[in-house]
Write an enzyme that holds these catalytic residues in place. Structure first.
Site, mmCIF file in Angstrom:
data_model
loop_
_atom_site.group_PDB
_atom_site.id
_atom_site.type_symbol
_atom_site.label_atom_id
_atom_site.label_comp_id
_atom_site.label_asym_id
_atom_site.label_seq_id
_atom_site.Cartn_x
_atom_site.Cartn_y
_atom_site.Cartn_z
ATOM 1 N N LYS A 1 13.322 -57.720 -18.189
ATOM 2 C CA LYS A 1 14.060 -58.042 -19.487
ATOM 3 C C LYS A 1 13.413 -59.234 -19.672
ATOM 4 O O LYS A 1 13.360 -59.944 -19.196
ATOM 5 C CB LYS A 1 15.445 -58.520 -19.720
ATOM 6 C CG LYS A 1 15.907 -57.976 -21.145
ATOM 7 C CD LYS A 1 16.943 -58.144 -22.148
ATOM 8 C CE LYS A 1 18.078 -58.572 -22.955
ATOM 9 N NZ LYS A 1 19.085 -58.281 -23.319
ATOM 10 N N SER B 1 21.134 -55.169 -26.703
ATOM 11 C CA SER B 1 19.610 -55.562 -26.852
ATOM 12 C C SER B 1 18.604 -55.291 -25.773
ATOM 13 O O SER B 1 17.247 -55.165 -26.019
ATOM 14 C CB SER B 1 19.539 -57.080 -27.080
ATOM 15 O OG SER B 1 20.364 -57.629 -25.649
ATOM 16 N N SER C 1 25.035 -55.792 -23.911
ATOM 17 C CA SER C 1 23.223 -55.948 -24.394
ATOM 18 C C SER C 1 22.974 -54.983 -22.701
ATOM 19 O O SER C 1 21.836 -54.311 -22.852
ATOM 20 C CB SER C 1 22.463 -57.097 -24.458
ATOM 21 O OG SER C 1 22.855 -57.033 -25.819
#
Lengths: 503, 103
Positions: A80, A155, A179
């Protein structure tokens, strides 16, 4: 689609170890898959093919020499874009960090490299991890491989979509209020938020420091456990890192068994506001657990209903403070205000933050600034911190009646892109079942529970355990996954529709 | 204060944006103020919880200070530290003026 891009990480590691396939072949297969489908999925913000292949060659050389760096040596991973990566751009999904190449690795990243996992690239995310759909990325949304018109959660939608689309066998994410878990639920993948302090935060671009926690994203519960062991454990560079051995998570999957386990169904995390197909798959899974010998009880956590309100005060407050570092002075974007001769540092800062931050980031910074301002502090931030105490007490009481708690991970399946973009409250409701664990710091896993009848999209089930008992997530997750896959006659991800391939 | 209804005006949002160092445009202020009012009304639910005697929690796990030995360790070079700077000069960050010109 190559067979290699459908396999789980444990199987890939075994194939590499046995010499059936090389790490270079596995890594190249995933890079090819990214090339083929990522124009449509947009899971990646940056693909680091050369970095990955170099690490893969090193893994193959180790194998030839009879050495191994870890149980996942040579298995590629996506990261990420919230983690700093030396030599690889890191933007956190924000224009304010466009083109920034950090001079150091996050601890999670240095552990991945040391364990021999080639880094395929950086995955898309809501800007500064603020969002539940990846639509708030400064670089355009990621699309859900199950239906490209729909969101992959957020997210960490990029990491989850990459794993669901066969672009990466593994990924790392961060979970501040859901997330990792919520994207897992809506993409049919497995995501784990470890106990707060279980995985180092060093080198994470901070959102809300008292909540942020890094964790694994995978195709199976065992794969998640293997990755958890690589990235977890004490780190002297993070003062909130727990200085105790990691619970035996891999062993817990291998010995998964539900007999005699007390499973608490949380009364407040279900019912009204939850999609019928999500609830149906959850009820099916609970029945399976009973059949497997678990003792299921209902538990009440009365303060969970205030969780979302407390979370959306604590998070913006911490974020407004953390994001003050983006001041246009030392790194990142610098924008000069228009029509100002010799602007001051403050004017440059104002213009840069206006140009570099997207709407959700601005919304939350203003909200946090309000909640922390004198006159409002006690009524908002102070009161939210007290609610946090009450939620932690609810957990303590619930864990006296049950060894683990279960609920649907998210109230709905993946919604359409654009549907909730300009309705912040509707967007925040996606986190309703995941924020209590974040506020209390306890660990949670989301695993697929099946497809909802009404739309054929994946639903997720969440398991929560007491702090430092992460192994229980894997024990329950592993057992449930085995039973569900028997029922489905294979992994749920095998049913992801065929993606259009670039020609 | 806790008994007042939650609300936020456009002027307040403009003031907060100045505090937060963001040059919001007029359109953004028009859009944000009513949105923030709705969010505030919702999160104000925390005030309903009677919690006078409850200790606030700032962190999920108990925090204690962590010490380490004061040893010299490798760190970033000046070049590495300045590599991402918008502007640099003679191994230093070059920043816009920080004082008023009249000052």
């Amino acid at each position: 689609m190559s067979e290699l891009t459908r396999m789980g990480a444990a199987d890939l590691a075994q194939a590499i170890r046995s010499g059936a396939v090389s790490s270079v072949e596995v890594t190249q297969a995933h890079l090819n898959r990214i090339y083929d489908v990522d124009t449509g999925v947009h899971a990646f913000l940056h693909v680091s093919g050369e970095v990955a292949l170099e690490a893969a060659r090193a893994a193959d050389a180790r194998r030839s020499a009879g050495e191994s760096a870890s149980s996942l040596d040579g298995v590629p991973v996506a990261v990420k874009d919230v983690f700093t990566t030396a030599g690889i751009p890191t933007t956190c999904g924000s224009r304010i960090l466009e083109g920034w190449v950090p001079p150091y690795d996050a601890t999670v990243v240095s552990r991945l490299r040391k364990a021999g996992l080639p880094i395929l690239g950086k995955t898309n995310m809501d800007e500064f991890a603020m969002g539940s759909s990846t639509e708030h990325s400064g670089y355009g949304p990621t699309r859900n491989p199950w239906d490209l018109e729909r969101i992959p959660g957020g997210s960490g939608g990029g990491s989850a979509a990459a794993v669901a689309a066969g672009e990466a066998p593994l990924a790392v994410g961060t979970d501040t209020g859901g997330s990792i878990r919520q994207p897992g639920a809506v993409t049919g993948t497995v995501g784990v938020k470890p106990t707060y302090g279980g995985v180092s935060r060093y080198g994470l671009v901070a959102l809300a420091s008292s909540l942020d926690q890094a964790g694994p994203v995978a195709r199976t519960v065992l794969d998640a456990a293997l990755l958890h062991e690589v990235i977890g454990g004490h780190d002297p560079l993070d003062s909130t890192s727990i200085d105790r051995p990691l619970p035996p998570v891999v062993e817990a999957v291998r010995n998964a068994d539900l007999s005699g386990l007390r499973v608490g169904v949380v009364k407040e995390l279900g019912g009204e506001g939850y999609q019928s197909g999500v609830l149906a798959r959850f009820d099916d899974a609970v029945k399976l657990m009973i059949e497997a010998g678990a003792e299921v009880v209902e538990v009440s956590c009365p303060h969970f209903v205030y969780g979302l309100a407390a979370y959306y005060l604590i998070l913006p407050s911490e974020a407004s403070s953390n994001l003050a570092r983006f001041d246009a002075m030392r790194y990142g974007l610098r924008v000069l205000p228009e029509g100002v001769d010799a602007p001051s540092a403050e004017q440059v800062m104002n213009a840069t933050r206006e140009a570099g931050f997207g709407p959700e980031v601005k919304r939350r910074i203003i909200l946090g600034t309000y909640a922390l301002s004198s006159g409002y502090y006690d009524a908002y931030y102070g009161q939210a911190q007290k609610v946090r105490t009450l939620i932690a007490r609810d957990f303590t009481a619930a864990f006296e009646k049950a060894d683990v708690l279960v609920s649907p991970t998210a109230p709905t399946t993946a919604f359409k892109i654009g549907e909730k973009l300009d309705d912040p409250l509707a967007m925040y409701l996606n986190d309703i079942a995941t924020v209590p664990a974040s506020l209390a710091g306890v660990p949670g896993i989301s695993l697929p529970s099946g497809l909802a009848d009404e739309d054929g999209l994946p639903a997720g089930l969440q398991v929560l355990a007491p702090a430092m008992a992460d192994d229980r997530l894997y024990r329950v997750g592993g057992a449930l996954e085995t039973m569900l896959q028997e029922r489905w006659a294979g992994p749920l991800l095998d049913r992801v529709p065929k993606l259009e391939v670039r020609t | 204060m806790p008994d007042e209804p939650a609300s936020i005006t456009r002027d307040e949002v403009a003031y907060l944006a100045r505090l937060a160092r963001i040059d919001l445009t007029d359109e953004e202020l028009d859009h944000l103020a009513p949105q923030l009012a709705v969010i505030l009304e919702s999160v104000a639910a925390v005030k309903e919880v009677a919690a006078q005697d409850i200790e606030p929690t700032s962190h999920a796990v108990p925090l204690t200070n962590v010490f380490r030995d004061d040893e010299v360790r490798p760190c970033l070079t000046a070049e590495e530290a300045l590599a991402g700077a918008p502007d640099a000069d003679q191994s230093r960050f070059r920043v816009p003026r920080i004082l008023d010109e009249e000052a």
